[in-house]
Design an enzyme around this catalytic site. Sequence first.
Site, PDB file in Angstrom:
ATOM      1  N   TYR A   1       0.785  -1.429  -0.032  1.00 18.24           N
ATOM      2  CA  TYR A   1       0.038   0.081  -0.019  1.00 18.24           C
ATOM      3  C   TYR A   1       0.959   1.076   0.040  1.00 18.24           C
ATOM      4  O   TYR A   1       0.717   2.195  -0.950  1.00 18.24           O
ATOM      5  CB  TYR A   1      -0.877  -0.119   1.246  1.00 18.24           C
ATOM      6  CG  TYR A   1      -1.546   1.271   1.422  1.00 18.24           C
ATOM      7  CD1 TYR A   1      -2.809   1.746   0.852  1.00 18.24           C
ATOM      8  CD2 TYR A   1      -1.036   2.345   2.547  1.00 18.24           C
ATOM      9  CE1 TYR A   1      -3.401   2.883   1.165  1.00 18.24           C
ATOM     10  CE2 TYR A   1      -1.871   3.531   2.574  1.00 18.24           C
ATOM     11  CZ  TYR A   1      -2.571   3.704   2.155  1.00 18.24           C
ATOM     12  OH  TYR A   1      -3.435   4.891   2.426  1.00 18.24           O
TER      13      TYR A   1
ATOM     14  N   LYS B   1       1.411   4.322  -2.812  1.00 12.78           N
ATOM     15  CA  LYS B   1       1.079   5.448  -2.470  1.00 12.78           C
ATOM     16  C   LYS B   1       2.189   6.198  -2.842  1.00 12.78           C
ATOM     17  O   LYS B   1       1.929   7.574  -3.263  1.00 12.78           O
ATOM     18  CB  LYS B   1       0.701   5.690  -1.017  1.00 12.78           C
ATOM     19  CG  LYS B   1      -0.737   4.880  -0.752  1.00 12.78           C
ATOM     20  CD  LYS B   1      -1.956   5.403  -1.334  1.00 12.78           C
ATOM     21  CE  LYS B   1      -2.326   6.908  -0.873  1.00 12.78           C
ATOM     22  NZ  LYS B   1      -3.714   7.054  -1.774  1.00 12.78           N
TER      23      LYS B   1
HETATM   24  N1  NDP Z   1      -8.392   5.981   6.258  1.00  9.72           N
HETATM   25  C1  NDP Z   1      -7.098   6.351   6.471  1.00  9.72           C
HETATM   26  O1  NDP Z   1      -6.664   6.238   7.688  1.00  9.72           O
HETATM   27  C2  NDP Z   1      -6.370   6.973   5.397  1.00  9.72           C
HETATM   28  C3  NDP Z   1      -6.671   6.922   4.008  1.00  9.72           C
HETATM   29  N2  NDP Z   1      -5.775   7.734   2.970  1.00  9.72           N
HETATM   30  C4  NDP Z   1      -6.128   7.586   1.612  1.00  9.72           C
HETATM   31  O2  NDP Z   1      -7.414   8.146   1.600  1.00  9.72           O
HETATM   32  C5  NDP Z   1      -8.073   7.618   0.500  1.00  9.72           C
HETATM   33  C6  NDP Z   1      -9.661   7.447   0.819  1.00  9.72           C
HETATM   34  O3  NDP Z   1      -9.567   6.378   1.952  1.00  9.72           O
HETATM   35  P1  NDP Z   1     -10.783   5.839   2.518  1.00  9.72           P
HETATM   36  O4  NDP Z   1     -11.954   6.672   2.317  1.00  9.72           O
HETATM   37  O5  NDP Z   1     -10.506   5.368   3.776  1.00  9.72           O
HETATM   38  O6  NDP Z   1     -11.007   4.594   1.518  1.00  9.72           O
HETATM   39  P2  NDP Z   1     -12.275   3.922   1.364  1.00  9.72           P
HETATM   40  O7  NDP Z   1     -12.028   2.287   0.999  1.00  9.72           O
HETATM   41  O8  NDP Z   1     -13.650   4.010   2.215  1.00  9.72           O
HETATM   42  O9  NDP Z   1     -12.669   4.799  -0.080  1.00  9.72           O
HETATM   43  C7  NDP Z   1     -12.016   4.407  -1.374  1.00  9.72           C
HETATM   44  C8  NDP Z   1     -13.285   4.060  -2.427  1.00  9.72           C
HETATM   45  O10 NDP Z   1     -12.562   3.932  -3.792  1.00  9.72           O
HETATM   46  C9  NDP Z   1     -13.084   2.769  -4.404  1.00  9.72           C
HETATM   47  N3  NDP Z   1     -12.139   2.134  -5.195  1.00  9.72           N
HETATM   48  C10 NDP Z   1     -11.393   1.286  -5.143  1.00  9.72           C
HETATM   49  N4  NDP Z   1     -10.753   0.793  -6.082  1.00  9.72           N
HETATM   50  C11 NDP Z   1     -11.450   1.425  -7.246  1.00  9.72           C
HETATM   51  C12 NDP Z   1     -11.381   1.460  -8.603  1.00  9.72           C
HETATM   52  N5  NDP Z   1     -10.189   0.753  -9.287  1.00  9.72           N
HETATM   53  N6  NDP Z   1     -12.112   2.377  -9.592  1.00  9.72           N
HETATM   54  C13 NDP Z   1     -12.778   3.208  -8.667  1.00  9.72           C
HETATM   55  N7  NDP Z   1     -13.132   3.214  -7.468  1.00  9.72           N
HETATM   56  C14 NDP Z   1     -12.481   2.499  -6.598  1.00  9.72           C
HETATM   57  C15 NDP Z   1     -13.534   2.068  -3.153  1.00  9.72           C
HETATM   58  O11 NDP Z   1     -14.481   0.947  -3.779  1.00  9.72           O
HETATM   59  P3  NDP Z   1     -14.273  -0.583  -2.772  1.00  9.72           P
HETATM   60  O12 NDP Z   1     -14.820  -0.381  -1.297  1.00  9.72           O
HETATM   61  O13 NDP Z   1     -15.208  -1.464  -3.635  1.00  9.72           O
HETATM   62  O14 NDP Z   1     -12.847  -1.017  -2.923  1.00  9.72           O
HETATM   63  C16 NDP Z   1     -13.906   2.998  -2.324  1.00  9.72           C
HETATM   64  O15 NDP Z   1     -15.626   3.135  -2.501  1.00  9.72           O
HETATM   65  C17 NDP Z   1      -7.256   6.641  -0.278  1.00  9.72           C
HETATM   66  O16 NDP Z   1      -6.564   7.030  -1.185  1.00  9.72           O
HETATM   67  C18 NDP Z   1      -6.267   6.545   0.984  1.00  9.72           C
HETATM   68  O17 NDP Z   1      -5.329   5.906   0.464  1.00  9.72           O
HETATM   69  C19 NDP Z   1      -4.581   8.127   3.442  1.00  9.72           C
HETATM   70  C20 NDP Z   1      -4.312   8.307   4.895  1.00  9.72           C
HETATM   71  C21 NDP Z   1      -5.244   7.673   5.805  1.00  9.72           C
HETATM   72  C1  LIG Z   2      -4.973  -4.295  16.204  1.00  8.13           C
HETATM   73  C2  LIG Z   2      -4.642  -2.999  16.760  1.00  8.13           C
HETATM   74  C3  LIG Z   2      -2.893  -2.931  17.160  1.00  8.13           C
HETATM   75  C4  LIG Z   2      -4.661  -1.721  15.762  1.00  8.13           C
HETATM   76  C5  LIG Z   2      -6.213  -1.566  15.472  1.00  8.13           C
HETATM   77  C6  LIG Z   2      -6.405   0.013  14.916  1.00  8.13           C
HETATM   78  C7  LIG Z   2      -5.834   0.099  13.287  1.00  8.13           C
HETATM   79  C8  LIG Z   2      -6.725  -0.824  12.546  1.00  8.13           C
HETATM   80  C9  LIG Z   2      -5.613   1.440  12.937  1.00  8.13           C
HETATM   81  C10 LIG Z   2      -4.559   2.072  13.720  1.00  8.13           C
HETATM   82  C11 LIG Z   2      -3.854   3.040  12.961  1.00  8.13           C
HETATM   83  C12 LIG Z   2      -4.530   3.027  11.608  1.00  8.13           C
HETATM   84  C13 LIG Z   2      -3.874   3.586  10.418  1.00  8.13           C
HETATM   85  C14 LIG Z   2      -4.445   3.058   9.194  1.00  8.13           C
HETATM   86  C15 LIG Z   2      -5.458   2.046   8.946  1.00  8.13           C
HETATM   87  C16 LIG Z   2      -5.861   1.636  10.405  1.00  8.13           C
HETATM   88  C17 LIG Z   2      -5.034   1.347  11.631  1.00  8.13           C
HETATM   89  C18 LIG Z   2      -4.043   0.673  11.277  1.00  8.13           C
HETATM   90  C19 LIG Z   2      -3.757   3.660   7.686  1.00  8.13           C
HETATM   91  C20 LIG Z   2      -2.590   2.570   7.439  1.00  8.13           C
HETATM   92  C21 LIG Z   2      -4.539   3.768   6.838  1.00  8.13           C
HETATM   93  C22 LIG Z   2      -4.098   4.129   5.459  1.00  8.13           C
HETATM   94  C23 LIG Z   2      -3.050   5.039   5.657  1.00  8.13           C
HETATM   95  O1  LIG Z   2      -2.705   5.849   4.653  1.00  8.13           O
HETATM   96  C24 LIG Z   2      -2.245   5.450   6.866  1.00  8.13           C
HETATM   97  C25 LIG Z   2      -3.037   4.942   7.954  1.00  8.13           C
HETATM   98  C26 LIG Z   2      -2.207   4.924   9.197  1.00  8.13           C
HETATM   99  C27 LIG Z   2      -2.963   4.577  10.468  1.00  8.13           C
END
Ligand code: NDP
Ligand SMILES: CC(C)CCC[C@@H](C)[C@H]1CC[C@H]2C3=C(CC[C@]12C)[C@@]1(C)CCC(=O)C[C@@H]1CC3
Length: 345
Positions: free
Chosen positions: A144, A148
Amino acid sequence: MATRVRPSSKRCTVIGGSGFLGRHLVERLVDRGYTVNVFDIRQAYELPGVTFHQGDLCDKQALLVALKDVSIVFHCASPAPGSDDRALFQRVNIDGTQTVIQACHEAGVQKLILTSSASVVFEGTDIKNGREDLPYAKKPIDYYTETKIQQEKLVLEACSKEKGFLTVAIRPHGIFGPRDPQLVPILVDTARRGKMKFIIGDGSNLVDFTYVENVVHGHILAAEHLKADSPLCGQAYHITNDEPVRFWDFMSQILVGLGYSAPRYHLPYTLVYGIALLLWLIALVLRPLIRIKPTFTPMRVALAGTHHYYSCTRAKKDMGYQPPVPLQEAIVRTVESYPHLQKGA
Ligand SMILES: NC(=O)C1=CN([C@@H]2O[C@H](COP(=O)(O)OP(=O)(O)OC[C@H]3O[C@@H](n4cnc5c(N)ncnc54)[C@H](OP(=O)(O)O)[C@@H]3O)[C@@H](O)[C@H]2O)C=CC1
Ligand SMILES: CC(C)CCC[C@@H](C)[C@H]1CC[C@H]2C3=C(CC[C@]12C)[C@@]1(C)CCC(=O)C[C@@H]1CC3
């Protein structure tokens, strides 16, 4: 001769708009008077004023329909970090992002705002108040993160004032809030299976967790401040709650808020990391026969046992960013939004 109509600056497309962050972003954009298209592989909801386009972002023709007459594109689609599928990450985050950039050029889009991640500089060791000029991780901790990094480079390098195509990357960290399918559900699931009894390390490590509305605010500020003469062009910006918190205090607050016990017993970080690495290797070897998804992946253990918090000074200076929702209020709102995950529910 046919002339291209200049798209209104308030017409945008959110790629990944059915996801957790994407949907919050769409809702806020609609509130602010934007006309919004959603492009996603699935349609998760309906909202007045929003047009859905279902498709894979690797399909340029499908994308072009959703980008017609649009001036801003927010790209926040990615496979889930836990999927650990190298080919999928390569196809969507790298090849797909290249397709998004090409489609933006062909459709005459003026601004592309990428949701990157602060993890692009994280190698599993401490980062304290990290700024955007830290180098990209040389040994990314998982596929991942690896993809990214490539994705962010592609988008920032595509920025061209000459071509009238401006790009910026937002790097949030640990997004949480209502409807998050990852952090709270995984935490609760782990607690329900009796595995949230241990603190990895001494529990003093500080981490950024960012409320989803603050991440949305950062994206919209970036879109509205991105201009040919602004410092945002081709730059990355950390967007966090700007309130680093002890990882295990944050987890404990959510667990206790939902009626579960907070973890109490300490385990050495290197021991847990070693076990997680071993389990990951076993899962990799067995993958052709059986698909195992360990809860404690090396990435999660590293995130749980090290300091990693980031400076938002650049975002404050260049786009006036201040997180609108403070951490304590964000935790309360989040806990209240998961009645179905309360203990005994
Ligand atoms: N959540 C976090 O803590 C963090 C997230 N990010 C970034 O933020 C962004 C959003 O994350 P988040 O909202 O958590 O993720 P989600 O999985 O909730 O949202 C991503 C969406 O993109 C869709 N998707 C995946 N692949 C495709 C594709 N090939 N074409 C069109 N749509 C697609 C997914 O569909 P489906 O669910 O069906 O796969 C989903 O609806 C991502 O880029 C992630 O890398 C960055 C830092 C932290
Ligand atoms: C099982 C436990 C040790 C941890 C449970 C919580 C975790 C699922 C989350 C804690 C920090 C989170 C995090 C992300 C996903 C969910 C956690 C690991 C990311 C990897 C999501 C995508 C990113 O770009 C970075 C995030 C960092 C923190």
